[in-house]
Design a protein around this motif. Structure first.
Motif, PDB file in Angstrom:
ATOM      1  N   ASN A 104      35.341  32.857  47.536  1.00  9.20           N
ATOM      2  CA  ASN A 104      36.812  32.911  47.520  1.00  9.20           C
ATOM      3  C   ASN A 104      37.427  32.989  46.126  1.00  9.20           C
ATOM      4  N   ALA A 105      36.630  32.871  45.078  1.00  9.47           N
ATOM      5  CA  ALA A 105      37.122  33.117  43.724  1.00  9.47           C
ATOM      6  C   ALA A 105      37.037  34.624  43.461  1.00  9.47           C
ATOM      7  N   LYS A 106      37.921  35.146  42.591  1.00  7.81           N
ATOM      8  CA  LYS A 106      38.026  36.588  42.424  1.00  7.81           C
ATOM      9  C   LYS A 106      38.166  37.009  40.969  1.00  7.81           C
ATOM     10  N   ILE A 107      37.656  38.204  40.674  1.00 10.34           N
ATOM     11  CA  ILE A 107      37.940  38.910  39.431  1.00 10.34           C
ATOM     12  C   ILE A 107      38.270  40.352  39.821  1.00 10.34           C
ATOM     13  N   THR A 115      38.391  44.318  44.023  1.00  8.47           N
ATOM     14  CA  THR A 115      38.363  42.866  43.835  1.00  8.47           C
ATOM     15  C   THR A 115      36.957  42.368  44.168  1.00  8.47           C
ATOM     16  N   ILE A 116      36.361  41.679  43.194  1.00  8.82           N
ATOM     17  CA  ILE A 116      35.021  41.125  43.378  1.00  8.82           C
ATOM     18  C   ILE A 116      35.173  39.638  43.691  1.00  8.82           C
ATOM     19  N   LEU A 148      33.241  54.844  43.729  1.00  9.88           N
ATOM     20  CA  LEU A 148      33.990  55.462  42.644  1.00  9.88           C
ATOM     21  C   LEU A 148      35.292  54.717  42.406  1.00  9.88           C
ATOM     22  N   LEU A 149      35.574  54.436  41.120  1.00  9.03           N
ATOM     23  CA  LEU A 149      36.862  53.878  40.725  1.00  9.03           C
ATOM     24  C   LEU A 149      37.594  54.938  39.901  1.00  9.03           C
ATOM     25  N   LEU A 158      44.217  37.436  37.232  1.00  7.43           N
ATOM     26  CA  LEU A 158      42.765  37.423  37.365  1.00  7.43           C
ATOM     27  C   LEU A 158      42.098  38.017  36.135  1.00  7.43           C
ATOM     28  N   PHE A 159      40.901  37.551  35.834  1.00  7.52           N
ATOM     29  CA  PHE A 159      40.086  38.182  34.802  1.00  7.52           C
ATOM     30  C   PHE A 159      39.861  39.630  35.218  1.00  7.52           C
ATOM     31  N   THR A 160      40.163  40.560  34.309  1.00  8.90           N
ATOM     32  CA  THR A 160      40.132  41.985  34.659  1.00  8.90           C
ATOM     33  C   THR A 160      39.258  42.762  33.693  1.00  8.90           C
TER      34      THR A 160
END
Length: 283
Positions: free
Chosen positions: A161-164, A156-157, A149-150, A190-192
């Motif tokens: 080691n790269a993240k969005i 963070t996905i 649940l958000l 970060l892309f959100t």
């Protein structure tokens, strides 16, 4: 004639037409609600890391189980979603139509638990999830099915080691959405991507460092006519009803999913149920 009066008259006219036309009634009730449309969208944004090129996100929404939508149909939907080989699955609210009268059982948990995505399954509350004292019941089911649940928070996905960032807010109608809280300590570079049940929340979202908002709630109007469009949408789905919308000098892209099930009236007309498949790319 104001919009409210027009909608009442238009809806009355539609019901009259449906009553007079057996063929239209049969199609709207028995056929179109089962004609799932898989909508493929490419999300292009230079903030998306190379590691996330071709990353696939599947969104489903508004199943409204119990109101002319069965567990057998949900099982078929789960198979369709898994066939897309998603990297990430998101559900944007309204799992069961009436939580206080629904016959909850472990079969629902087993079916939802069958959804498979290597980078997780996330969900947010819709108004029907909070309605009928369903808040804790729905959360318990989704927890058991391994959905995260958000509720005014973010995750963070990561890929190599790269993240969005994936954020979610509480329902606008019966909850307490707070984007400041949801983005607390999030990296704005970060892309959100934001999950928000009601699409009109985008008019708030556009003032935050959000690149994409995914919503449901509207059902696309559920009943639409050529040249007229939808006859009715619920509160906070009156401005953005279906499809893609670009806001705030192209900084925010909003996608409104037409949902899976039906509510109030068991019909869909020129408004097929929809599954969204988003593919990320930076070029």
């Amino acid at each position: 004639m104001n919009r409210r009066s027009f909608l009442k008259k238009a809806l009355g006219s539609f019901l009259t037409i449906v009553g007079l036309s057996g063929g239209s009634y049969y199609y709207a009730r028995e056929i179109e609600p089962s004609l799932l449309q898989i909508s493929n969208e490419t999300i292009l944004n230079t903030k998306i890391p190379n590691e996330f090129n071709h990353f696939k996100i599947v969104q489903f929404s508004d199943t409204h189980i119990g109101f002319n939508y069965t567990l057998e149909q949900l099982q078929t939907l789960v198979s369709k979603i898994n066939e897309q080989n998603p990297d990430l699955i998101v559900f944007t609210g309204d799992l069961v139509d009436e939580p206080h009268t629904y016959n909850w059982n472990e079969k629902l948990v087993d079916i939802l638990g069958g959804l498979d995505a290597p980078h997780g399954k996330y969900w947010i509350y819709g108004n029907h999830d909070h309605g009928g004292y369903g808040t804790d019941i729905v959360r318990n089911v989704m927890d058991k099915a391994n959905f995260k649940l958000l509720k005014n928070e973010h995750a963070t996905i990561s890929v190599n080691n790269a993240k969005i960032t994936l954020a979610g807010v509480d329902d606008l109608m019966l909850g307490r959405p707070n984007l400041d809280t949801a983005l607390n300590n999030a990296d704005s570079n970060l892309f959100t991507l934001l999950l928000a049940h009601e699409p009109d929340f985008a008019d708030t979202t556009k003032h935050f460092p959000i690149d994409v908002q995914l919503s449901g709630h509207s059902h696309g109007g559920q009943v639409r006519f050529p040249f007229i469009g939808h006859l009715y949408t619920p509160a906070y789905a009156e401005k953005y009803v279906q499809g893609k919308h670009i806001l705030h000098n192209e900084k925010l892209h909003l996608y409104v999913n037409r949902g899976i099930g039906t509510t109030r009236l068991p019909y869909r007309f020129l408004c097929k149920p929809e599954l969204h498949v988003f593919t990320l790319t930076n070029n």
